[in-house]
Design a protein around this motif. Structure first.
Motif, PDB file in Angstrom:
ATOM      1  N   PRO A 286       0.668  -1.380  -0.303  1.00 55.90           N
ATOM      2  CA  PRO A 286       0.061   0.076   0.086  1.00 55.90           C
ATOM      3  C   PRO A 286       0.899   1.379   0.081  1.00 55.90           C
ATOM      4  N   LEU A 287       1.944   1.334   0.722  1.00 55.11           N
ATOM      5  CA  LEU A 287       2.734   2.538   0.651  1.00 55.11           C
ATOM      6  C   LEU A 287       3.202   2.907  -0.765  1.00 55.11           C
ATOM      7  N   LEU A 288       4.003   1.925  -1.305  1.00 56.07           N
ATOM      8  CA  LEU A 288       4.663   2.555  -2.774  1.00 56.07           C
ATOM      9  C   LEU A 288       3.303   2.762  -3.662  1.00 56.07           C
ATOM     10  N   LEU A 289       1.979   1.786  -3.264  1.00 56.86           N
ATOM     11  CA  LEU A 289       0.981   1.871  -4.318  1.00 56.86           C
ATOM     12  C   LEU A 289       0.356   3.437  -4.429  1.00 56.86           C
ATOM     13  N   ALA A 290       0.208   3.823  -3.028  1.00 60.08           N
ATOM     14  CA  ALA A 290      -0.082   5.146  -2.664  1.00 60.08           C
ATOM     15  C   ALA A 290       0.503   6.108  -3.392  1.00 60.08           C
ATOM     16  N   ARG A 291       1.818   6.036  -3.293  1.00 59.07           N
ATOM     17  CA  ARG A 291       2.802   7.039  -3.913  1.00 59.07           C
ATOM     18  C   ARG A 291       2.512   6.898  -5.461  1.00 59.07           C
ATOM     19  N   MET A 292       2.453   6.197  -5.949  1.00 58.80           N
ATOM     20  CA  MET A 292       2.280   5.714  -7.375  1.00 58.80           C
ATOM     21  C   MET A 292       0.923   6.577  -7.894  1.00 58.80           C
ATOM     22  N   LEU A 293       0.060   6.364  -6.918  1.00 60.59           N
ATOM     23  CA  LEU A 293      -1.320   6.943  -7.315  1.00 60.59           C
ATOM     24  C   LEU A 293      -1.705   8.440  -6.891  1.00 60.59           C
TER      25      LEU A 293
ATOM     26  N   ALA B 200      14.271  -1.661 -20.345  1.00 63.59           N
ATOM     27  CA  ALA B 200      13.857  -0.817 -21.198  1.00 63.59           C
ATOM     28  C   ALA B 200      12.935  -0.004 -20.726  1.00 63.59           C
ATOM     29  N   ALA B 201      13.284   1.555 -20.667  1.00 56.79           N
ATOM     30  CA  ALA B 201      12.595   2.395 -19.684  1.00 56.79           C
ATOM     31  C   ALA B 201      12.271   3.667 -20.378  1.00 56.79           C
ATOM     32  N   GLU B 202      12.334   3.728 -21.936  1.00 59.10           N
ATOM     33  CA  GLU B 202      11.951   4.824 -22.614  1.00 59.10           C
ATOM     34  C   GLU B 202      10.491   5.357 -22.394  1.00 59.10           C
ATOM     35  N   THR B 203       9.561   4.361 -22.371  1.00 61.72           N
ATOM     36  CA  THR B 203       8.164   4.763 -22.213  1.00 61.72           C
ATOM     37  C   THR B 203       7.963   5.136 -20.795  1.00 61.72           C
ATOM     38  N   LEU B 204       8.436   4.375 -19.861  1.00 60.19           N
ATOM     39  CA  LEU B 204       8.659   4.610 -18.286  1.00 60.19           C
ATOM     40  C   LEU B 204       8.861   6.099 -17.783  1.00 60.19           C
ATOM     41  N   TYR B 205       9.776   6.416 -18.724  1.00 62.01           N
ATOM     42  CA  TYR B 205      10.313   7.958 -18.417  1.00 62.01           C
ATOM     43  C   TYR B 205       9.355   8.996 -18.486  1.00 62.01           C
ATOM     44  N   ASN B 206       8.321   8.593 -19.601  1.00 62.29           N
ATOM     45  CA  ASN B 206       7.053   9.537 -19.667  1.00 62.29           C
ATOM     46  C   ASN B 206       6.269   9.407 -18.566  1.00 62.29           C
ATOM     47  N   SER B 207       6.409   8.422 -17.630  1.00 65.77           N
ATOM     48  CA  SER B 207       5.515   8.287 -16.352  1.00 65.77           C
ATOM     49  C   SER B 207       6.348   8.218 -15.311  1.00 65.77           C
ATOM     50  N   PRO B 208       6.706   9.196 -14.875  1.00 66.62           N
ATOM     51  CA  PRO B 208       8.030   9.260 -13.482  1.00 66.62           C
ATOM     52  C   PRO B 208       7.369   8.409 -12.314  1.00 66.62           C
ATOM     53  N   ARG B 209       6.375   8.699 -12.084  1.00 64.63           N
ATOM     54  CA  ARG B 209       5.637   7.956 -10.917  1.00 64.63           C
ATOM     55  C   ARG B 209       5.835   6.430 -10.975  1.00 64.63           C
ATOM     56  N   VAL B 210       5.666   5.872 -12.062  1.00 65.58           N
ATOM     57  CA  VAL B 210       5.525   4.550 -12.398  1.00 65.58           C
ATOM     58  C   VAL B 210       7.150   3.885 -12.350  1.00 65.58           C
ATOM     59  N   TYR B 211       7.985   4.675 -13.026  1.00 64.29           N
ATOM     60  CA  TYR B 211       9.180   4.337 -13.164  1.00 64.29           C
ATOM     61  C   TYR B 211       9.841   4.468 -11.611  1.00 64.29           C
ATOM     62  N   ALA B 212       9.611   5.394 -10.781  1.00 62.90           N
ATOM     63  CA  ALA B 212      10.137   5.810  -9.648  1.00 62.90           C
ATOM     64  C   ALA B 212       9.738   4.385  -8.459  1.00 62.90           C
TER      65      ALA B 212
ATOM     66  N   LEU C 106      11.372   0.983  -9.568  1.00 62.37           N
ATOM     67  CA  LEU C 106      12.774   1.005  -9.157  1.00 62.37           C
ATOM     68  C   LEU C 106      12.775   0.913  -7.397  1.00 62.37           C
ATOM     69  N   LEU C 107      11.964   1.631  -6.648  1.00 60.78           N
ATOM     70  CA  LEU C 107      12.022   1.597  -5.240  1.00 60.78           C
ATOM     71  C   LEU C 107      11.366   0.132  -4.914  1.00 60.78           C
ATOM     72  N   TRP C 108      10.513  -0.386  -5.516  1.00 59.25           N
ATOM     73  CA  TRP C 108      10.189  -1.721  -5.166  1.00 59.25           C
ATOM     74  C   TRP C 108      11.170  -2.691  -5.397  1.00 59.25           C
ATOM     75  N   LEU C 109      11.942  -2.701  -6.470  1.00 57.15           N
ATOM     76  CA  LEU C 109      12.871  -3.413  -6.715  1.00 57.15           C
ATOM     77  C   LEU C 109      14.012  -3.426  -5.852  1.00 57.15           C
ATOM     78  N   LEU C 110      14.156  -2.348  -5.285  1.00 53.49           N
ATOM     79  CA  LEU C 110      15.444  -2.110  -4.240  1.00 53.49           C
ATOM     80  C   LEU C 110      14.919  -2.807  -2.938  1.00 53.49           C
ATOM     81  N   SER C 111      13.445  -2.300  -2.337  1.00 49.32           N
ATOM     82  CA  SER C 111      12.868  -2.884  -1.438  1.00 49.32           C
ATOM     83  C   SER C 111      12.866  -4.261  -1.286  1.00 49.32           C
TER      84      SER C 111
END
Length: 329
Positions: free
Chosen positions: A25-32, A131-143, A146-151
């Motif tokens: 919920p924490l990361l998803l709340a940030r994404m939304l 491949a993150a070319e599309t994700l760069y246009n959605s900074p919240r999803v990209y960020a 990556l935070l989920w991966l590290l966690s």
């Protein structure tokens, strides 16, 4: 070196997925981009699903849970707190926006197995490229990804101690997108992970144009700094260079501020930690040019590499097993 390609959109590599439950919920709340009250409602919905054994795997599971919680708000209030229709509506709108940005491709199964990021091929480590070319246009999803991966790496890998070489290095490009508009709770989480993930055998590298794109608390944990040239075209640029110079150890040999603007292409100033953990003096260096291919891969080449991968059978086809949506239906 052997290479593995990943792509949330599934177009330029193996689909990279996480379940809604894994994201939490924490990361998803940030994404939304939810406020504190809406984030609390989302946390309650996760708890209701967990207490009932209803799996949250993809976005349709989360939508079904939100609808269930809204319809049964009065019965659930005593145990889980107030679940207002306004908060549920805000979360649903956030999910619609997420879908519009392509974020629904991120959620589902099979979810990423982190052991697949640490493979070797004939004795050489496999390089994983997202491949993150599309994700760069959605900074919240990209960020958030990556935070989920590290966690997940931090939570799932065993303690490894102080290794001579890390088991895995994670390079995060356009790092300013990770920290832009991050909440205090999220920054605290990142800072904790960066402090402790080294003991799991993971090295983390943030790539960005200016060090001040990264919060001070996180920057203070980074022992290796490689700084390419900065150019000053405006008064604001000059202030930025002055700030950047302050991030490096004092040097009696270099005038750091002048050095930052005078080094050329392929040159950088470097400081690292020595064997005793003390920052080394600044060194102006020439970097060795990459020995890899510098051109862009064609779609045909990417498709051939992905289809021939040992992971193709595991990840390329999505799975939709019984979860919250089916059970509530």
């Amino acid at each position: 070196s052997p290479v593995m390609f990943w792509d949330v959109m599934g177009q330029k590599g193996h689909p990279l997925r996480a379940t809604v439950s894994d994201m939490g919920p924490l990361l998803l709340a940030r994404m939304l981009e939810l406020n504190e009250v809406q984030g609390g409602v989302l946390t309650a919905v996760f708890k209701i699903a967990d207490d009932n054994g209803w799996l949250l795997l993809d976005l349709k599971d989360l939508r079904a849970m939100l609808q269930y919680a809204s319809e049964n708000a009065s019965a659930l209030a005593a145990q889980y707190g107030n679940i207002s229709a306004a908060s549920v509506g805000a979360i649903q709108r956030g999910l619609l926006q997420l879908e519009h940005e392509g974020g629904e491709n991120l959620f589902g199964e099979p979810a990423l197995d982190f052991n697949d990021l640490m493979q070797t091929d004939k004795g050489r480590g496999v390089i994983n490229i997202l491949a993150a070319e599309t994700l760069y246009n959605s900074p919240r999803v990209y960020a958030t990804l990556l935070l989920w991966l590290l966690s997940e790496l931090f939570e799932n890998l065993p303690e490894a101690g102080d290794l001579d070489k890390p088991k895995l290095c994670v390079f995060i490009d356009e790092a300013h997108l990770v920290f832009g508009e991050a909440s205090r709770a999220l920054l605290d989480q990142v800072e904790t992970i960066i402090k402790l993930i080294r003991s799991k055998g993971i090295g983390v590298y943030f790539c960005t144009q200016n060090p001040y794109d990264i919060p001070d608390d996180v920057l203070a944990q980074l022992g290796l700094k490689v700084q390419h040239a900065l150019r000053a075209f405006t008064a604001k640029d000059r202030k930025a260079i002055s700030k950047t110079a302050e991030n490096y150890p004092d040097s009696s040999y270099y005038k750091t501020e002048e050095l930052l603007t005078s080094i050329g292409i392929g040159q950088a100033i470097v400081t690292a930690l020595n064997e005793k953990g003390i920052p080394t003096p600044l060194a102006a260096t020439h970097l060795r040019a990459p020995a890899s291919r510098m051109g862009v891969l064609t779609q045909e080449e990417l498709a051939k590499i992905t289809a021939g991968s040992a992971l193709a059978a595991k990840y390329n086809e999505a799975i939709d097993r019984e979860s919250a949506y089916e059970l509530l239906e």
